[in-house]
Scaffold this motif. Sequence first.
Motif, PDB file in Angstrom:
ATOM      1  N   ASN A  20       9.690 -29.139 -24.200  1.00  0.00           N
ATOM      2  CA  ASN A  20       9.516 -27.749 -23.769  1.00  0.00           C
ATOM      3  C   ASN A  20       8.139 -27.206 -24.139  1.00  0.00           C
ATOM      4  O   ASN A  20       7.571 -26.390 -23.408  1.00  0.00           O
ATOM      5  CB  ASN A  20      10.606 -26.862 -24.376  1.00  0.00           C
ATOM      6  N   GLU A  22       5.445 -28.688 -23.944  1.00  0.00           N
ATOM      7  CA  GLU A  22       4.518 -29.142 -22.904  1.00  0.00           C
ATOM      8  C   GLU A  22       4.829 -28.504 -21.549  1.00  0.00           C
ATOM      9  O   GLU A  22       3.937 -28.097 -20.818  1.00  0.00           O
ATOM     10  CB  GLU A  22       4.589 -30.674 -22.775  1.00  0.00           C
ATOM     11  N   PHE A  23       6.123 -28.409 -21.207  1.00  0.00           N
ATOM     12  CA  PHE A  23       6.505 -27.984 -19.858  1.00  0.00           C
ATOM     13  C   PHE A  23       6.841 -26.496 -19.744  1.00  0.00           C
ATOM     14  O   PHE A  23       6.914 -25.971 -18.639  1.00  0.00           O
ATOM     15  CB  PHE A  23       7.683 -28.833 -19.359  1.00  0.00           C
ATOM     16  N   LYS A  24       7.079 -25.833 -20.870  1.00  0.00           N
ATOM     17  CA  LYS A  24       7.248 -24.373 -20.909  1.00  0.00           C
ATOM     18  C   LYS A  24       8.245 -23.873 -19.852  1.00  0.00           C
ATOM     19  O   LYS A  24       7.887 -23.193 -18.888  1.00  0.00           O
ATOM     20  CB  LYS A  24       5.891 -23.677 -20.743  1.00  0.00           C
ATOM     21  N   ASP A  29      12.029 -21.403 -13.189  1.00  0.00           N
ATOM     22  CA  ASP A  29      12.703 -22.698 -13.213  1.00  0.00           C
ATOM     23  C   ASP A  29      14.211 -22.519 -13.073  1.00  0.00           C
ATOM     24  O   ASP A  29      14.760 -21.470 -13.442  1.00  0.00           O
ATOM     25  CB  ASP A  29      12.437 -23.428 -14.530  1.00  0.00           C
ATOM     26  N   ARG A  81      10.593 -24.752  -9.755  1.00  0.00           N
ATOM     27  CA  ARG A  81      10.880 -26.073 -10.298  1.00  0.00           C
ATOM     28  C   ARG A  81      12.380 -26.218 -10.594  1.00  0.00           C
ATOM     29  O   ARG A  81      13.020 -25.275 -11.067  1.00  0.00           O
ATOM     30  CB  ARG A  81      10.127 -26.327 -11.607  1.00  0.00           C
ATOM     31  N   ILE A  83      14.666 -28.478 -13.091  1.00  0.00           N
ATOM     32  CA  ILE A  83      14.597 -29.378 -14.242  1.00  0.00           C
ATOM     33  C   ILE A  83      15.978 -29.990 -14.418  1.00  0.00           C
ATOM     34  O   ILE A  83      16.950 -29.303 -14.738  1.00  0.00           O
ATOM     35  CB  ILE A  83      14.145 -28.644 -15.512  1.00  0.00           C
ATOM     36  N   ILE A 122      11.596 -32.115 -11.989  1.00  0.00           N
ATOM     37  CA  ILE A 122      11.296 -32.744 -13.279  1.00  0.00           C
ATOM     38  C   ILE A 122      12.604 -33.297 -13.829  1.00  0.00           C
ATOM     39  O   ILE A 122      13.598 -32.564 -13.929  1.00  0.00           O
ATOM     40  CB  ILE A 122      10.691 -31.735 -14.269  1.00  0.00           C
ATOM     41  N   ALA A 162      10.528 -37.263 -17.942  1.00  0.00           N
ATOM     42  CA  ALA A 162      10.259 -37.175 -19.380  1.00  0.00           C
ATOM     43  C   ALA A 162      11.353 -37.917 -20.139  1.00  0.00           C
ATOM     44  O   ALA A 162      12.545 -37.625 -19.968  1.00  0.00           O
ATOM     45  CB  ALA A 162      10.204 -35.718 -19.827  1.00  0.00           C
TER      46      ALA A 162
END
Length: 373
Positions: A20, A22-24, A29, A81, A83, A122, A162
């Motif tokens: 998280n 890194e991808f925030k 989302d 996005r 996830i 993602i 990831a």
Amino acid sequence: MQALRVVPKVFYFDTFKEFNEEFKIGKRDVLVTNEWMYNPYVAPLGLDTNVIYQEKYGMGEPSDEMIDAMANEMQKYDYDRIIAFGGGTIVDICKVLSLDVPKKSVDLFTGKVTPKKIKQLIVVPTTCGTGSEVTNVAIAELKSLQTKKGIAVEETYADMAALVPESLQGLPDKVFATSSIDALIHAIESYLSPKASDFTEMYSLKAIEMIMEGYKKVLAAGNTADARKPYLKDFLLASNYAGIAFGNAGCAAVHALSYSIGGAFHVPHGEANYQFFTEVFKMYMRKAPDGKIAKANQIFADILGCDVKNVYDELEKFLNQLIAKKPLREYGMSELQIGEFTKMTVENQQRLLGNNYVFLTDEEIREIFANLY
């Protein structure tokens, strides 16, 4: 011939918290997950995002009904996005949800509607089996057609994947067994595929080695969640390697035949694959024992410390410590369905059967079903 292609960017993090950072994850989302994964890994981070729990729309393997219901729910959100934080069911569903989903998603699987990607995807896998984070394959039970079918197009690749070993810690014993055996079968089927290259073989062989050696260590330590914990990174990496291999070289008859009992009796994917694994490979050996399969047999024999001529019997004994192989009739299959499943496999699974180590006739496929009945 194309030797290797890995489409998603692949990231590695020890924890979901690091992922998280890194991808925030935020308001733009939609996080698709299970509540039992959300509570330990996501809830403590206090994220302001949109969340959909897959289990509210159905349990077990993906189906067109699940996809349709979740696509309808997604229309409530304004987002960029998706996830996918989950196992193979969530990942495969999200591959489809990232498309412009028609009123009936079955139309995507049958080719009636052309896939068009409209959302970024993602994937954070929470099992060590499908390798789906790096493939474009999405499988669903098409209930209206009473079969399982896959879609594999450019649009169904994830944008990013990831790997987070922490997310495997809560795997139930059976899910660990079925998912990791699925990865093992991905590795060996892709190794024998006529589409294999030196690059895919490297990934296949490394995955086989890591999974089999991991099993030996886990079984020696008691085959518990605590026994697995030191090796979760290895199993997750191995499933990813196997995914890269089969995403390029393809899977074959084991998967093709297993969809019959998976669709008809709702057998978990990895468990269904295992029921057919050694019987298919015995048929391969009967037809072409001196070909590439000889090297594969030697690899398993060396790891198991057995004679090559007994390798599949010994492999069954070994894997039965994780999950039992049983007659197909115990899942509810009738003798009449031997012919029905043969016909259905030949008609619907040519995408997979084209990757067989050697060609299997309709009668040989029927023989495999009959031997396992």
